[in-house]
Design a protein around this motif. Sequence first.
Motif, PDB file in Angstrom:
ATOM      1  N   TYR A 208      -4.962  -5.352  11.504  1.00 29.11           N
ATOM      2  CA  TYR A 208      -3.846  -5.207  10.570  1.00 29.11           C
ATOM      3  C   TYR A 208      -3.945  -6.197   9.418  1.00 29.11           C
ATOM      4  CZ  TYR A 208      -1.455  -2.067  13.811  1.00 29.11           C
ATOM      5  OH  TYR A 208      -1.104  -1.002  14.616  1.00 29.11           O
ATOM      6  N   VAL A 209      -4.448  -7.389   9.671  1.00 25.69           N
ATOM      7  CA  VAL A 209      -4.603  -8.365   8.590  1.00 25.69           C
ATOM      8  C   VAL A 209      -5.599  -7.858   7.554  1.00 25.69           C
ATOM      9  CG1 VAL A 209      -5.486 -10.656   8.035  1.00 25.69           C
ATOM     10  CG2 VAL A 209      -3.910 -10.381   9.941  1.00 25.69           C
ATOM     11  N   GLU A 210      -6.743  -7.352   8.008  1.00 25.62           N
ATOM     12  CA  GLU A 210      -7.738  -6.850   7.057  1.00 25.62           C
ATOM     13  C   GLU A 210      -7.265  -5.562   6.384  1.00 25.62           C
ATOM     14  OE1 GLU A 210     -11.719  -6.646   8.437  1.00 25.62           O
ATOM     15  OE2 GLU A 210     -11.909  -8.833   8.470  1.00 25.62           O
ATOM     16  N   ARG A 211      -6.495  -4.761   7.092  1.00 26.64           N
ATOM     17  CA  ARG A 211      -5.944  -3.556   6.473  1.00 26.64           C
ATOM     18  C   ARG A 211      -4.937  -3.921   5.395  1.00 26.64           C
ATOM     19  NH1 ARG A 211      -4.141   1.056  10.538  1.00 26.64           N
ATOM     20  NH2 ARG A 211      -6.399   0.909  10.900  1.00 26.64           N
ATOM     21  N   LEU A 212      -4.174  -4.965   5.633  1.00 23.34           N
ATOM     22  CA  LEU A 212      -3.222  -5.431   4.628  1.00 23.34           C
ATOM     23  C   LEU A 212      -3.941  -5.941   3.388  1.00 23.34           C
ATOM     24  CD1 LEU A 212      -0.266  -6.263   3.837  1.00 23.34           C
ATOM     25  CD2 LEU A 212      -0.774  -8.467   4.909  1.00 23.34           C
ATOM     26  N   LEU A 213      -5.023  -6.678   3.577  1.00 21.01           N
ATOM     27  CA  LEU A 213      -5.755  -7.233   2.436  1.00 21.01           C
ATOM     28  C   LEU A 213      -6.359  -6.139   1.572  1.00 21.01           C
ATOM     29  CD1 LEU A 213      -7.584 -10.249   4.155  1.00 21.01           C
ATOM     30  CD2 LEU A 213      -5.389 -10.234   2.963  1.00 21.01           C
ATOM     31  N   THR A 214      -6.827  -5.061   2.194  1.00 20.35           N
ATOM     32  CA  THR A 214      -7.462  -3.978   1.435  1.00 20.35           C
ATOM     33  C   THR A 214      -6.432  -3.025   0.847  1.00 20.35           C
ATOM     34  OG1 THR A 214      -7.747  -2.780   3.524  1.00 20.35           O
ATOM     35  CG2 THR A 214      -9.597  -4.090   2.743  1.00 20.35           C
ATOM     36  N   TYR A 215      -5.396  -2.696   1.595  1.00 17.78           N
ATOM     37  CA  TYR A 215      -4.400  -1.751   1.088  1.00 17.78           C
ATOM     38  C   TYR A 215      -3.576  -2.355  -0.040  1.00 17.78           C
ATOM     39  CZ  TYR A 215      -4.956   1.828   4.733  1.00 17.78           C
ATOM     40  OH  TYR A 215      -5.429   2.824   5.532  1.00 17.78           O
ATOM     41  N   ALA A 216      -3.118  -3.604   0.149  1.00 18.99           N
ATOM     42  CA  ALA A 216      -2.240  -4.239  -0.835  1.00 18.99           C
ATOM     43  C   ALA A 216      -2.998  -5.000  -1.902  1.00 18.99           C
ATOM     44  CB  ALA A 216      -1.270  -5.188  -0.125  1.00 18.99           C
ATOM     45  N   ASP A 217      -4.324  -5.116  -1.760  1.00 16.53           N
ATOM     46  CA  ASP A 217      -5.161  -5.825  -2.732  1.00 16.53           C
ATOM     47  C   ASP A 217      -4.662  -7.254  -2.943  1.00 16.53           C
ATOM     48  OD1 ASP A 217      -7.210  -6.270  -4.488  1.00 16.53           O
ATOM     49  OD2 ASP A 217      -6.152  -5.423  -6.225  1.00 16.53           O
ATOM     50  N   ILE A 218      -4.477  -7.962  -1.843  1.00 13.62           N
ATOM     51  CA  ILE A 218      -4.048  -9.350  -1.901  1.00 13.62           C
ATOM     52  C   ILE A 218      -5.038 -10.198  -1.114  1.00 13.62           C
ATOM     53  CG2 ILE A 218      -1.602  -8.808  -2.162  1.00 13.62           C
ATOM     54  CD1 ILE A 218      -1.215  -9.275   0.766  1.00 13.62           C
ATOM     55  N   ASP A 219      -4.925 -11.499  -1.287  1.00  9.99           N
ATOM     56  CA  ASP A 219      -5.793 -12.443  -0.583  1.00  9.99           C
ATOM     57  C   ASP A 219      -4.944 -13.304   0.335  1.00  9.99           C
ATOM     58  OD1 ASP A 219      -8.511 -12.303  -0.730  1.00  9.99           O
ATOM     59  OD2 ASP A 219      -8.639 -13.217  -2.707  1.00  9.99           O
ATOM     60  N   ILE A 220      -5.535 -13.719   1.417  1.00  7.61           N
ATOM     61  CA  ILE A 220      -4.875 -14.625   2.342  1.00  7.61           C
ATOM     62  C   ILE A 220      -5.316 -16.041   2.005  1.00  7.61           C
ATOM     63  CG2 ILE A 220      -6.701 -14.265   4.074  1.00  7.61           C
ATOM     64  CD1 ILE A 220      -4.576 -14.718   6.223  1.00  7.61           C
ATOM     65  N   GLY A 221      -4.347 -16.927   1.844  1.00  5.97           N
ATOM     66  CA  GLY A 221      -4.647 -18.281   1.421  1.00  5.97           C
ATOM     67  C   GLY A 221      -3.815 -19.304   2.163  1.00  5.97           C
TER      68      GLY A 221
END
Length: 354
Positions: A208-221
């Motif tokens: 789900y974390v990687e799906r969120l990064l790709t779907y929402a086009d955001i970065d985790i920081g």
Amino acid sequence: MGSTSSCCVSSSPKLRRNAHSRLESHNLEPELSREDTGCNLQHISDRENVDELNLEYNPSDHPRASTIFLSKSQTDVELPSKNVHEKRKSLFINHLTHMDESKHGSRRRKHSSCSTIFLDDNTVSQPNLKFTIKCVSLAIYYHIKNRDRDGGMRQDIFDEKLHPLSKSEVPSDYDKHNPEQKQIYRFVRTLFSAAQLTAECAIVTLVYVERLLTYADIDIGPGNWKRMVLGAVLLASKVWDDQAVWNVDYCQILKDITVEDMNELERQFLELLQFNINVPSSVYAKYYFDLRSLSETNNLSFPLEPLSRDKAQRLEAISRLCDDKYKDARRAAKKRSASVDNLVGVQWVPAILS
């Protein structure tokens, strides 16, 4: 069927409004266009697979796409050179080393032999909880460390400055310093230990974390990773576990967070995922084995233990169950004709574990 007032007309909300307006004005239109009759309506399967080409390159949806965390870990060039040899250890080597006094304190590695087989207590169907949490924490660590510097889109719901998890004051440079892998592990372990979640839930959390990064086009920081992981854990526990943890239960784990904040976090997380919470078995297995590869590269292989008689009997029982399940398929395969010159067949040899 030749009339313009067909079933297609009544099934369209737009046409029902048009028909109502006609009744009020008493002016009937001579005929309707093809668009008004609804003949060009898109099929529901086409509407659901609009972004099908992008799904082929999304690792959280497609089993053949490479996971993001594994590629980010391979780009890390700051690994100590003294650990290169240790990182090349095979998973089939027993990492339970001990000091041998008869050999002046030299370390001994045990290998599998005909009399003893060393296995780890970690399978794709029953992953080890502690080992899996360590690997997932390490994957999140590489996501943060090797993130894109432009930052992508910004989502306020994950910002720890706007939505703090505790009443303590958030430092001004909260989004400048990358967290250590141990800090991420302690946070994830606290959630899983208090909520009594399973190891499978940890793997789904990473999906789900990687799906969120790709779907929402955001970065985790550094400034949003805790709330991203919390939202993924919250959603994964409800999807995977039969007895899901309620949002109010997380307020008992994180004392300073409110139920309203948890509900809003879950709602926006689902919207950013486009309500796609399905995790196919092939994707789950890919993430599991990539986590094992990540652990091998970073010398986090789970300690191997000798195969006991009880475990051998359980493995033999599972082998017999699978043998009975695919017995009909093997019989059908034997009936196929083949050339004697290019005879290639699969031989089924029963394994004997004593």
